[in-house]
Design a protein around this motif. Structure first.
Motif, mmCIF file in Angstrom:
data_model
loop_
_atom_site.group_PDB
_atom_site.id
_atom_site.type_symbol
_atom_site.label_atom_id
_atom_site.label_comp_id
_atom_site.label_asym_id
_atom_site.label_seq_id
_atom_site.Cartn_x
_atom_site.Cartn_y
_atom_site.Cartn_z
ATOM 1 N N UNK A 145 0.827 -1.211 0.000
ATOM 2 C CA UNK A 145 0.000 0.000 0.000
ATOM 3 C C UNK A 145 0.856 1.255 0.000
ATOM 4 N N UNK A 146 1.982 1.195 0.685
ATOM 5 C CA UNK A 146 2.783 2.397 0.956
ATOM 6 C C UNK A 146 3.087 3.236 -0.288
ATOM 7 N N UNK A 147 3.534 2.653 -1.399
ATOM 8 C CA UNK A 147 3.852 3.496 -2.570
ATOM 9 C C UNK A 147 2.631 4.151 -3.210
ATOM 10 N N UNK A 148 1.429 3.700 -2.837
ATOM 11 C CA UNK A 148 0.203 4.224 -3.436
ATOM 12 C C UNK A 148 -0.394 5.389 -2.651
ATOM 13 N N UNK A 149 0.201 5.727 -1.502
ATOM 14 C CA UNK A 149 -0.363 6.784 -0.665
ATOM 15 C C UNK A 149 -0.347 8.126 -1.389
ATOM 16 N N UNK A 150 -1.468 8.813 -1.328
ATOM 17 C CA UNK A 150 -1.589 10.141 -1.920
ATOM 18 C C UNK A 150 -1.099 11.214 -0.958
ATOM 19 N N UNK A 151 -0.938 12.411 -1.466
ATOM 20 C CA UNK A 151 -0.594 13.548 -0.626
ATOM 21 C C UNK A 151 -1.703 13.740 0.408
ATOM 22 N N UNK A 152 -1.302 13.903 1.665
ATOM 23 C CA UNK A 152 -2.196 14.074 2.812
ATOM 24 C C UNK A 152 -3.023 12.821 3.102
ATOM 25 N N UNK A 153 -2.545 11.677 2.714
ATOM 26 C CA UNK A 153 -3.229 10.431 3.040
ATOM 27 C C UNK A 153 -3.224 10.204 4.551
ATOM 28 N N UNK A 154 -4.162 9.381 5.020
ATOM 29 C CA UNK A 154 -4.240 9.026 6.432
ATOM 30 C C UNK A 154 -4.093 7.518 6.563
ATOM 31 N N UNK A 155 -3.168 7.095 7.407
ATOM 32 C CA UNK A 155 -2.955 5.670 7.677
ATOM 33 C C UNK A 155 -3.376 5.398 9.112
ATOM 34 N N UNK A 156 -4.355 4.509 9.276
ATOM 35 C CA UNK A 156 -4.862 4.156 10.601
ATOM 36 C C UNK A 156 -4.330 2.768 10.949
ATOM 37 N N UNK A 157 -3.501 2.690 11.978
ATOM 38 C CA UNK A 157 -2.908 1.410 12.375
ATOM 39 C C UNK A 157 -3.729 0.844 13.529
ATOM 40 N N UNK A 158 -4.515 -0.185 13.210
ATOM 41 C CA UNK A 158 -5.410 -0.793 14.187
ATOM 42 C C UNK A 158 -4.862 -2.123 14.698
ATOM 43 N N UNK A 159 -4.237 -2.906 13.821
ATOM 44 C CA UNK A 159 -3.711 -4.212 14.197
ATOM 45 C C UNK A 159 -2.550 -4.591 13.307
ATOM 46 N N UNK A 160 -1.791 -5.592 13.742
ATOM 47 C CA UNK A 160 -0.634 -6.073 12.987
ATOM 48 C C UNK A 160 -0.580 -7.597 13.090
ATOM 49 N N UNK A 161 -1.674 -8.258 12.757
ATOM 50 C CA UNK A 161 -1.788 -9.692 13.003
ATOM 51 C C UNK A 161 -0.747 -10.500 12.233
ATOM 52 N N UNK A 162 -0.226 -9.952 11.141
ATOM 53 C CA UNK A 162 0.809 -10.667 10.392
ATOM 54 C C UNK A 162 2.092 -10.817 11.200
ATOM 55 N N UNK A 163 2.241 -10.006 12.247
ATOM 56 C CA UNK A 163 3.482 -10.001 13.029
ATOM 57 C C UNK A 163 3.310 -10.527 14.445
ATOM 58 N N UNK A 164 2.102 -10.846 14.859
ATOM 59 C CA UNK A 164 1.869 -11.171 16.262
ATOM 60 C C UNK A 164 2.605 -12.427 16.724
ATOM 61 N N UNK A 165 2.825 -13.370 15.820
ATOM 62 C CA UNK A 165 3.496 -14.612 16.206
ATOM 63 C C UNK A 165 4.976 -14.627 15.832
#
Length: 340
Positions: free
Chosen positions: A230-250
């Motif tokens: 997703x990161x390279x697709x962010x527009x100017x003034x985009x908002x990223x909401x970090x709610x969870x990181x389940x890919x990293x929990x284990x």
């Protein structure tokens, strides 16, 4: 007299949890004291954040000690009450033990109205996941009509609500999920404009195709390679909401991943982590609107119900295998006193 079964944290997992980390204990039924309530569990929640409570490390949720009774969101019926607010047969919700019966301070419980929706929804769309989606998107994500909103973990309890609220806000919504059944549910029933199956598709190419005008809001429940895409697709003034990181929990070691923070300089994007407890004083606002949307059919939901208290650990482990669509709950018992 009935006995009471409880799930104990037997040991701390290394990497992905296994059944060896849990122990089922049987004991006597507890008695409530002054201002306390004896609650019989009807439904028990399992949620990804619980994995963090199994670690011996500081986090936003206090870790359990080995030997502790584990805890979860519970919907139950009042069996015996020493609290003036509750009487036998009332349905309540609270953060209670992984147990068939729990004694709780009445002030720590919330009433559940069975006439609004099935009481199990107090653990999902009309509970913590729904409230998280509501405030996470509207307060932190700040969607506006015409925005492109990408949601990872889009077929889960939080992500599925986020996407539907974004559609109501006039946004183009793209979901990322891990099965064709899930992506079909998102697009054919929930109204998502597009969905990418990260297990069978090239996520980077899929998102680029689905988001030709870039991404204005990214609601992240997963982290890892999906977020990297997703990161390279962010527009100017985009908002990223970090709610969870389940890919990293284990993960035993957190991978570094591509270092793309320079993208924030170019886009001036805002990245904000959210905790639903920060909105404690405003839950009524969210639950009122969510309840109206459920009643009108504007907000759809699905529950993945696992039958049997003895299967609670397997239900929890299933979260990391992606077996659920919508909210994963454990049905522990049918009501004995409550009129549902």
């Amino acid at each position: 007299m009935p006995t009471n079964r409880r799930w104990i944290l037997e040991s701390r997992p290394v990497g992905e949890p296994t059944m060896e980390n849990f122990r089922l204990e049987e004991g006597e039924l507890p008695d409530p004291d002054t201002d306390e309530v004896l609650v019989r569990t009807l439904y028990q929640s399992v949620d990804p954040y619980m994995r963090g409570r199994m670690r011996d490390a500081e986090s936003y949720a206090e870790p359990w000690d080995v030997g502790d009774v584990m805890k979860a969101g519970v919907v139950g019926e009042v069996v015996d009450s020493r609290h003036p607010r509750y009487e036998q047969g009332d349905v309540v919700q609270g953060e209670l033990e992984w147990a068939e019966y729990t004694v709780a301070d009445g002030s720590e419980l919330n009433p559940v109205n069975p006439e609004i929706a099935p009481v199990s929804t107090a653990l999902g769309v009309l509970g913590m996941p729904g409230v998280t989606a509501y405030f996470g998107l509207l307060d932190a994500g700040e969607p506006t009509p015409g925005d492109t909103v990408v949601v990872s973990g889009a077929a889960g309890a939080v992500g599925s609500v986020v996407g539907q609220i974004a559609k109501q806000a006039g946004c183009r919504v793209v979901g990322v999920a891990g099965a064709d059944e899930k992506t079909e549910w998102l697009t054919e029933e929930l109204g998502f404009d597009a969905a990418v199956n990260y297990k069978t598709e090239d996520v980077k190419k899929g998102l680029a195709t689905a988001c030709p005008d870039g991404v204005d809001v990214y609601f992240d429940n997963v982290g890892g390679p999906v977020t990297d895409a997703v990161w390279p697709l962010l527009n100017v003034r985009a908002r990223v909401v970090v709610c969870g990181q389940i890919a990293l929990y284990n993960a035993t070691e957190v991978p570094t991943g591509p270092r793309k923070l320079a993208q924030l300089i170019q886009t001036r994007a805002k990245v904000e982590g959210i905790l639903v407890r920060d909105y404690e004083g405003r839950w009524g606002e969210a639950l009122s609107r969510l309840g109206e949307w459920v009643a009108s059919g504007e907000l759809q939901y699905r529950e993945h119900v696992v039958e049997g208290f003895e299967n609670a650990p397997e239900a929890f482990l299933g979260l990391f295998e992606g077996v659920n669509i919508g909210k994963q709950v454990v049905k522990v018992a049918d009501p004995e006193y409550a009129k549902l």
